[in-house]
Design a protein around this motif. Structure first.
Motif, short mmCIF file in Angstrom:
data_model
loop_
_atom_site.label_atom_id
_atom_site.label_comp_id
_atom_site.label_asym_id
_atom_site.label_seq_id
_atom_site.Cartn_x
_atom_site.Cartn_y
_atom_site.Cartn_z
N ASP A 1 0.83 -1.21 0.00
CA ASP A 1 0.00 0.00 0.00
C ASP A 1 0.87 1.25 0.00
OD1 ASP A 1 -2.47 1.30 -0.06
OD2 ASP A 1 -2.51 1.53 2.12
N SER A 2 2.09 1.12 -0.49
CA SER A 2 2.99 2.27 -0.54
C SER A 2 2.39 3.36 -1.42
CB SER A 2 4.34 1.84 -1.12
OG SER A 2 5.13 2.96 -1.43
N PRO A 3 2.51 4.61 -0.98
CA PRO A 3 2.04 5.71 -1.84
C PRO A 3 2.74 5.71 -3.20
CG PRO A 3 2.58 6.52 0.35
CD PRO A 3 3.02 5.09 0.29
N LYS A 4 3.98 5.24 -3.27
CA LYS A 4 4.71 5.19 -4.54
C LYS A 4 4.08 4.19 -5.50
CE LYS A 4 7.84 8.13 -3.45
NZ LYS A 4 7.84 9.47 -4.00
N VAL A 5 3.56 3.09 -4.98
CA VAL A 5 2.92 2.07 -5.81
C VAL A 5 1.51 2.51 -6.18
CG1 VAL A 5 2.04 -0.30 -5.87
CG2 VAL A 5 4.25 0.18 -4.85
N PHE A 6 0.77 3.00 -5.18
CA PHE A 6 -0.63 3.35 -5.38
C PHE A 6 -0.80 4.45 -6.42
CE2 PHE A 6 -4.51 5.71 -4.24
CZ PHE A 6 -5.43 4.68 -4.41
N TYR A 7 -0.09 5.52 -6.28
CA TYR A 7 -0.30 6.65 -7.18
C TYR A 7 0.29 6.45 -8.57
CZ TYR A 7 -2.14 8.95 -3.11
OH TYR A 7 -2.90 9.25 -2.02
N SER A 8 1.37 5.67 -8.65
CA SER A 8 1.97 5.48 -9.97
C SER A 8 1.10 4.62 -10.87
CB SER A 8 3.37 4.86 -9.84
OG SER A 8 3.25 3.56 -9.30
N GLY A 9 0.26 3.74 -10.30
CA GLY A 9 -0.55 2.85 -11.11
C GLY A 9 -2.04 3.16 -11.00
N LEU A 10 -2.39 4.31 -10.51
CA LEU A 10 -3.79 4.65 -10.27
C LEU A 10 -4.61 4.47 -11.54
CD1 LEU A 10 -5.64 5.66 -8.04
CD2 LEU A 10 -5.19 7.97 -8.78
N GLY A 11 -5.62 3.62 -11.46
CA GLY A 11 -6.50 3.41 -12.59
C GLY A 11 -5.98 2.42 -13.61
N GLU A 12 -4.77 1.91 -13.41
CA GLU A 12 -4.20 0.95 -14.35
C GLU A 12 -4.32 -0.46 -13.77
OE1 GLU A 12 -0.15 1.98 -15.09
OE2 GLU A 12 -0.63 4.05 -15.60
N THR A 13 -4.51 -1.42 -14.64
CA THR A 13 -4.55 -2.82 -14.21
C THR A 13 -3.13 -3.26 -13.86
OG1 THR A 13 -6.40 -3.24 -15.67
CG2 THR A 13 -5.16 -5.16 -14.91
N GLN A 14 -2.99 -3.89 -12.71
CA GLN A 14 -1.68 -4.37 -12.27
C GLN A 14 -1.64 -5.89 -12.43
OE1 GLN A 14 0.87 -2.34 -11.20
NE2 GLN A 14 -0.47 -0.67 -11.74
N ILE A 15 -0.94 -6.37 -13.41
CA ILE A 15 -0.78 -7.80 -13.62
C ILE A 15 0.62 -8.18 -13.16
CG2 ILE A 15 -0.67 -9.65 -15.34
CD1 ILE A 15 -2.67 -8.02 -16.99
N GLY A 16 0.68 -9.22 -12.35
CA GLY A 16 1.98 -9.69 -11.88
C GLY A 16 2.45 -8.99 -10.62
N GLU A 17 1.61 -8.17 -10.01
CA GLU A 17 1.98 -7.52 -8.76
C GLU A 17 2.01 -8.56 -7.65
OE1 GLU A 17 0.35 -4.10 -5.69
OE2 GLU A 17 -0.37 -4.12 -7.74
N PRO A 18 3.06 -8.56 -6.83
CA PRO A 18 3.12 -9.55 -5.76
C PRO A 18 2.04 -9.30 -4.70
CG PRO A 18 4.98 -8.03 -5.60
CD PRO A 18 4.23 -7.70 -6.85
N VAL A 19 1.35 -10.35 -4.33
CA VAL A 19 0.33 -10.30 -3.27
C VAL A 19 0.49 -11.56 -2.43
CG1 VAL A 19 -1.34 -8.96 -4.61
CG2 VAL A 19 -1.45 -11.44 -4.65
N ILE A 20 -0.07 -11.52 -1.24
CA ILE A 20 -0.15 -12.69 -0.38
C ILE A 20 -1.62 -13.04 -0.26
CG2 ILE A 20 0.23 -13.63 1.93
CD1 ILE A 20 2.63 -11.71 2.16
N ILE A 21 -1.95 -14.29 -0.59
CA ILE A 21 -3.33 -14.74 -0.53
C ILE A 21 -3.44 -15.80 0.55
CG2 ILE A 21 -5.21 -15.87 -1.78
CD1 ILE A 21 -3.88 -14.81 -4.37
#
Length: 158
Positions: free
Chosen positions: A129-149
């Motif tokens: 949830d870094s501001p650098k990640v959130f704002y740089s991709g705002l409105g764009e689909t993020q494919i391949g972004e690391p997540v923990i499920i």
């Protein structure tokens, strides 16, 4: 003490740990974990090269293009050069990772966790949830972004 241990500094022949500062709130961030895992894999590869270079065992390399088997001295020199280069690259990768982590964690309050349930299963997803990640991709689909499920069966309260 072997020459290898003198150079590397650890009895088990490893390069040791990768010392990178991570703020407490970002310790479970999937992006940070991915960066650290990549560094750890690279470190293991460099360790294997160092072990080959200083083990005293005969190293045999084959020129893929010609099929020619290189002599022991040539093989050892090549492995030593690869190990030295790998150590330099590891240092550079650690420094780059620390810069990237500083940028990501600056102003971040930690990973964002979202959850949902269908009544019998619960799914939680944590993402950076870094501001650098959130704002740089705002409105764009993020494919391949690391997540923990995390998937769990929901407990029946009845």
């Amino acid at each position: 003490m072997s020459e290898f241990t003198k150079i590397v500094g650890n009895e088990d022949g490893s390069l040791g740990t990768i010392d990178i500062y991570i703020p407490e709130q970002c310790m479970s961030c999937p992006r940070i974990i991915e960066k650290l895992n990549d560094l750890e894999e690279y470190r293991k590869t460099v360790n294997k090269l160092l072990e080959m270079a200083f083990s005293g065992d005969e190293v045999t390399l084959v020129n893929k293009a010609t099929g020619e088997v290189l002599d022991k001295d040539q093989s050892t020199k090549i492995v030593c050069k690869m190990a030295a280069s790998g150590m330099d690259e590891l240092d550079e990768n650690i420094a780059k990772a620390q810069r990237d982590i500083y940028t990501l964690t600056n102003g971040c309050e930690g990973p964002l966790t979202l959850g949902g349930s269908d009544g019998s299963r619960v799914v939680r997803v944590a993402m950076c949830d870094s501001p650098k990640v959130f704002y740089s991709g705002l409105g764009e689909t993020q494919i391949g972004e690391p997540v923990i499920i995390q998937r769990d069966l929901e407990r029946n309260e009845d």
